[in-house]
Design an enzyme around this catalytic site. Structure first.
Site, PDB file in Angstrom:
ATOM      1  N   SER A  69       0.580  -0.910  -0.220  1.00  0.00           N
ATOM      2  CA  SER A  69       0.279   0.014  -0.080  1.00  0.00           C
ATOM      3  C   SER A  69       0.606   1.021  -0.156  1.00  0.00           C
ATOM      4  CB  SER A  69      -0.948  -0.325   1.001  1.00  0.00           C
ATOM      5  OG  SER A  69      -0.047   0.304   2.422  1.00  0.00           O
ATOM      6  N   ASP A 107       6.136  -6.459   2.802  1.00  0.00           N
ATOM      7  CA  ASP A 107       4.948  -7.823   1.347  1.00  0.00           C
ATOM      8  C   ASP A 107       5.709  -8.034  -0.006  1.00  0.00           C
ATOM      9  OD1 ASP A 107       2.331  -7.757   1.172  1.00  0.00           O
ATOM     10  OD2 ASP A 107       1.999  -6.132   0.624  1.00  0.00           O
ATOM     11  N   LYS A 137       5.065 -11.622   3.259  1.00  0.00           N
ATOM     12  CA  LYS A 137       4.028 -11.623   2.758  1.00  0.00           C
ATOM     13  C   LYS A 137       3.232 -12.033   1.587  1.00  0.00           C
ATOM     14  CE  LYS A 137       0.394  -8.147   3.356  1.00  0.00           C
ATOM     15  NZ  LYS A 137       0.011  -8.019   2.521  1.00  0.00           N
ATOM     16  N   GLU A 139      -0.096 -11.964  -1.115  1.00  0.00           N
ATOM     17  CA  GLU A 139      -0.936 -11.875  -1.143  1.00  0.00           C
ATOM     18  C   GLU A 139      -1.498 -13.659  -1.698  1.00  0.00           C
ATOM     19  OE1 GLU A 139      -3.035  -8.638  -2.989  1.00  0.00           O
ATOM     20  OE2 GLU A 139      -1.766  -7.300  -2.192  1.00  0.00           O
ATOM     21  N   GLU A 206      -8.595  -9.572   4.446  1.00  0.00           N
ATOM     22  CA  GLU A 206      -9.034  -8.399   4.410  1.00  0.00           C
ATOM     23  C   GLU A 206     -11.038  -7.919   3.575  1.00  0.00           C
ATOM     24  OE1 GLU A 206      -6.541  -5.948   1.975  1.00  0.00           O
ATOM     25  OE2 GLU A 206      -7.554  -4.077   1.660  1.00  0.00           O
TER      26      GLU A 206
HETATM   27  O1  KIV Z   1      -0.437  -3.622   1.725  1.00  0.00           O
HETATM   28  C1  KIV Z   1      -0.326  -3.258   2.893  1.00  0.00           C
HETATM   29  O2  KIV Z   1      -0.875  -2.777   3.612  1.00  0.00           O
HETATM   30  C2  KIV Z   1      -1.589  -4.740   3.072  1.00  0.00           C
HETATM   31  C3  KIV Z   1      -2.366  -4.559   4.364  1.00  0.00           C
HETATM   32  C4  KIV Z   1      -3.908  -4.075   3.444  1.00  0.00           C
HETATM   33  C5  KIV Z   1      -2.528  -5.764   5.010  1.00  0.00           C
HETATM   34  O3  KIV Z   1      -1.908  -5.852   2.554  1.00  0.00           O
END
Ligand code: KIV
Length: 290
Positions: A69, A107, A137, A139, A206
């Site tokens: 994000s 991420d 992380k 997705e 989410e």
């Molecule tokens: O990128 C991000 O901020 C996220 C959160 C919404 C969990 O993946």
């Protein structure tokens, strides 16, 4: 509650030593253990993108996520798809410098892990080596389970992310709340179970309706971290800029804990005005010869 215990509670809060005492370093096994601990508090997580913010959040958070994000809230992108591995590494390095106790998770951006488990490992290993984060992380649900297994078995702990997946916005037609139709529930629960089975140590859930969040939390033995997924999760996460009121457009589930945009606008306006009327710099801001 007795007066005695009320007093000792009050003095513990007021004790400056207690307030500055360092929290023990959070690790992946400790994070996972919070799921089975009936007496444990919900896991507190926030995104962080800079060293200073990470330092501020560190003492209060179990996990700091360097989320993609950052493409939207820091770099002004319309969505997260343009974020690169280099963006994630640069912000991951900054956050790792600021975080002492919290678990730092970075991420994997769109395009860096989907092609094959081998490419995902190469990129994830680069993220771990170059940032010093403890986990990444990813997705995805059932379709990403083989990749999650490949990474987890090779020393890269993975936090999965199911429900609303911003990186899939073009396939699903935007950022859409998941599970409004009960017919979708089984698929999303299956995603959560698949990532757990693959070895994910936690899963971000989410943008799902509350009963679905509850079902997922009951179905898996790893912590569920909710964002727009009600209190029926083992922990919560918000995007820092949304939470402090620094990003103009936020979804309904965001609670604003601050009004930073207003504070910044006010400071900028006063600065500009004082430079223009020459009241800044004043005497106290000026170096004098000795
Ligand atoms: O990128 C991000 O901020 C996220 C959160 C919404 C969990 O993946």
């Amino acid at each position: 509650m007795s007066t005695q215990s009320t007093l000792s509670k009050k003095s513990a809060v007021a004790d400056p030593v207690a307030q500055t005492r360092k929290r023990a370093k959070m690790t992946v096994p400790k994070f996972m253990a919070r799921k089975g601990d009936e007496s444990a508090e919900p896991l507190v997580c926030l995104t962080s993108y800079t060293a200073h913010v990470a330092r501020l959040c560190d003492q209060h958070c179990d996990m700091l996520l360097v989320g993609d994000s950052l493409g939207m809230v820091i770099h002004g992108m319309p969505n997260t798809l343009g974020v690169t591995l280099e963006h994630m590494i640069m912000h991951g390095q900054a956050v790792a410098r600021g975080a002492e106790s919290a678990l730092v998770v970075v991420d994997m951006p769109f395009g860096s892990f989907e092609e094959s488990p081998e490419i995902a490992f190469r990129n994830a290993a680069r993220v771990v080596k170059e940032t010093g984060c403890q986990a990444v992380k990813i997705e995805g649900g059932v379709e990403m389970a083989p990749t999650i297994a490949h990474l987890s078995k090779r020393g890269v702990p993975v936090c999965a992310h199911v429900g609303l997946m911003p990186q899939a916005m073009n396939s699903v037609g935007g950022f859409k709340t998941q599970g409004k139709d009960e017919a979708e529930w089984a698929g999303i629960v299956a995603d959560a179970k698949a990532v757990e089975e693959a070895g994910a140590f936690a899963v971000v859930v989410e943008g799902v309706v509350e009963p679905l969040a509850e079902k997922i939390t009951q179905a898996v033995s790893i912590p569920t971290i909710g964002i727009g997924a009600s209190s029926k999760c083992d922990g919560q996460i918000l995007v820092f800029e949304d939470m402090i009121g620094l990003f103009p457009r936020v979804p309904t589930f965001v609670k604003r804990y601050g009004t930073m945009e207003d504070m910044m606008k006010d400071a900028i306006e006063r600065y500009a005005s004082e430079v223009r009327d020459r009241s800044f710099p004043a005497e106290e801001h000026v170096y004098k010869p000795t």
